[in-house]
Design an enzyme around this catalytic site. Structure first.
Site, PDB file in Angstrom:
ATOM      1  N   ASP A  67     -59.049  23.274  10.218  1.00 18.07           N
ATOM      2  CA  ASP A  67     -59.117  21.815  10.208  1.00 18.07           C
ATOM      3  C   ASP A  67     -57.724  21.189  10.232  1.00 18.07           C
ATOM      4  OD1 ASP A  67     -58.407  22.631   7.650  1.00 18.07           O
ATOM      5  OD2 ASP A  67     -60.282  22.022   6.733  1.00 18.07           O
ATOM      6  N   ASN A 135     -65.720  20.356  -4.642  1.00 19.15           N
ATOM      7  CA  ASN A 135     -67.036  19.751  -4.381  1.00 19.15           C
ATOM      8  C   ASN A 135     -67.914  20.656  -3.499  1.00 19.15           C
ATOM      9  OD1 ASN A 135     -65.938  19.485  -1.823  1.00 19.15           O
ATOM     10  ND2 ASN A 135     -66.126  17.270  -1.708  1.00 19.15           N
ATOM     11  N   HIS A 137     -67.042  21.968  -0.539  1.00 24.03           N
ATOM     12  CA  HIS A 137     -66.821  21.904   0.906  1.00 24.03           C
ATOM     13  C   HIS A 137     -66.197  23.204   1.423  1.00 24.03           C
ATOM     14  CE1 HIS A 137     -62.550  19.924   0.630  1.00 24.03           C
ATOM     15  NE2 HIS A 137     -62.458  21.235   0.601  1.00 24.03           N
ATOM     16  N   GLU A 142     -67.911  18.341   4.368  1.00 25.85           N
ATOM     17  CA  GLU A 142     -68.114  17.723   3.063  1.00 25.85           C
ATOM     18  C   GLU A 142     -69.601  17.680   2.695  1.00 25.85           C
ATOM     19  OE1 GLU A 142     -65.599  17.343   1.294  1.00 25.85           O
ATOM     20  OE2 GLU A 142     -64.180  15.818   1.933  1.00 25.85           O
TER      21      GLU A 142
HETATM   22  P1  PGA Z   1     -57.341  24.421  -2.350  1.00 23.90           P
HETATM   23  O1  PGA Z   1     -58.399  23.847  -1.321  1.00 23.90           O
HETATM   24  O2  PGA Z   1     -57.006  25.791  -1.849  1.00 23.90           O
HETATM   25  O3  PGA Z   1     -56.171  23.485  -2.258  1.00 23.90           O
HETATM   26  O4  PGA Z   1     -57.978  24.448  -3.681  1.00 23.90           O
HETATM   27  C1  PGA Z   1     -59.463  24.655  -0.929  1.00 23.90           C
HETATM   28  C2  PGA Z   1     -60.350  23.917   0.028  1.00 23.90           C
HETATM   29  O5  PGA Z   1     -60.447  22.686  -0.051  1.00 23.90           O
HETATM   30  O6  PGA Z   1     -60.987  24.564   0.870  1.00 23.90           O
END
Ligand code: PGA
Length: 244
Positions: A67, A135, A137, A142
């Site tokens: 992404d 959350n 995702h 999302e």
């Molecule tokens: P993070 O993000 O590694 O910064 O915890 C993980 C994600 O959002 O997939």
């Protein structure tokens, strides 16, 4: 899903890097799906060291990032393009033309999504690395009433923006830049097409969502549950993120 729990972040980072190294030793021209965020930083650090020690080469490899934020220049310190260059690509022997990161400022967003989707699907990903949002995702898929199966533009949730602000703090750029509210991401279907998937999670703030991913039924309000549909997912946890 296969679960591996290691002692700490250092071990998790080393093991994840070992998986990528093994993949490249088995198939030098592998297509790797890569993730950004705080979690894989240690893995990239290990891969750079392995490359410098002559243990692994990326010369024949192709990479696809999951992404990218929209509405910024690729050279912005906020972009995942900058993240990937600084954490991995500037330090290894990958060919620039084999690096694929969604555009952060495409003229036509729908066209950019379709082109990225077609490229990923045509090449096929051998090994996909994933993190998980607090959350639930995956990539920037999302939680919501529906999940988009293909590469698409998405509006980021407040908690996702907050989670990403940690990356800016890490770079000391939090006062000068903001995390964009929109992003372009591979869809859940795009991700599930990968041959093998490795999901990484560390830290006590991931414990609850990891537990939910493992114990809840598949539902769009917890995108990570869709990984249960895949035949070859390895989840690597440190002790702090493990619900067991
Ligand atoms: P993070 O993000 O590694 O910064 O915890 C993980 C994600 O959002 O997939």
């Amino acid at each position: 899903m296969k679960l591996i729990t290691v002692n700490d972040y250092e071990e998790l980072s080393r093991l994840a890097a070992e998986y990528i190294k093994a993949q490249l030793l088995l198939k030098a021209n592998s297509n790797l799906g890569l993730a950004t965020g705080m979690t894989p930083m240690g893995m990239y650090e290990n891969l750079v060291k392995m490359y410098q020690n002559g243990e692994v080469s990326f010369k024949e490899a192709t990479t696809f990032n999951l992404d990218e934020f929209l509405g910024i220049s690729p050279s912005s310190p906020v972009s995942y393009y900058s993240y990937m260059m600084e954490n991995l690509f500037n330090h290894i022997d990958i060919k620039k033309e084999n690096i694929n990161i969604p555009l952060s400022n495409p003229e036509n967003e729908e066209k950019a999504c379709n082109e990225y989707e077609n490229k990923v699907v045509k090449k096929g990903i051998d090994l996909q690395i994933l993190g998980i949002g607090t959350n639930g995702h995956i990539g920037f898929n999302e939680p919501g009433e529906e999940l988009n199966d293909k590469t698409h533009v998405t509006n980021l949730k407040e908690e996702t923006i907050k989670q990403n602000e940690k990356l800016l703090v890490e770079r000391g750029e939090e006062s000068a830049y903001h995390i964009p509210k929109r992003a372009l991401t591979m869809g859940m279907g795009t991700i599930l097409k990968a041959d093998k998937i490795i999901l990484l999670a560390n830290g006590s703030n991931k414990k609850e969502i990891v537990s939910k991913m493992l114990h809840h039924n598949i539902n769009t309000n917890l995108p990570a549950t869709f990984l249960k549909l895949h035949k070859d997912v390895t989840v690597i946890l440190d002790k702090e993120s493990s619900p067991f």
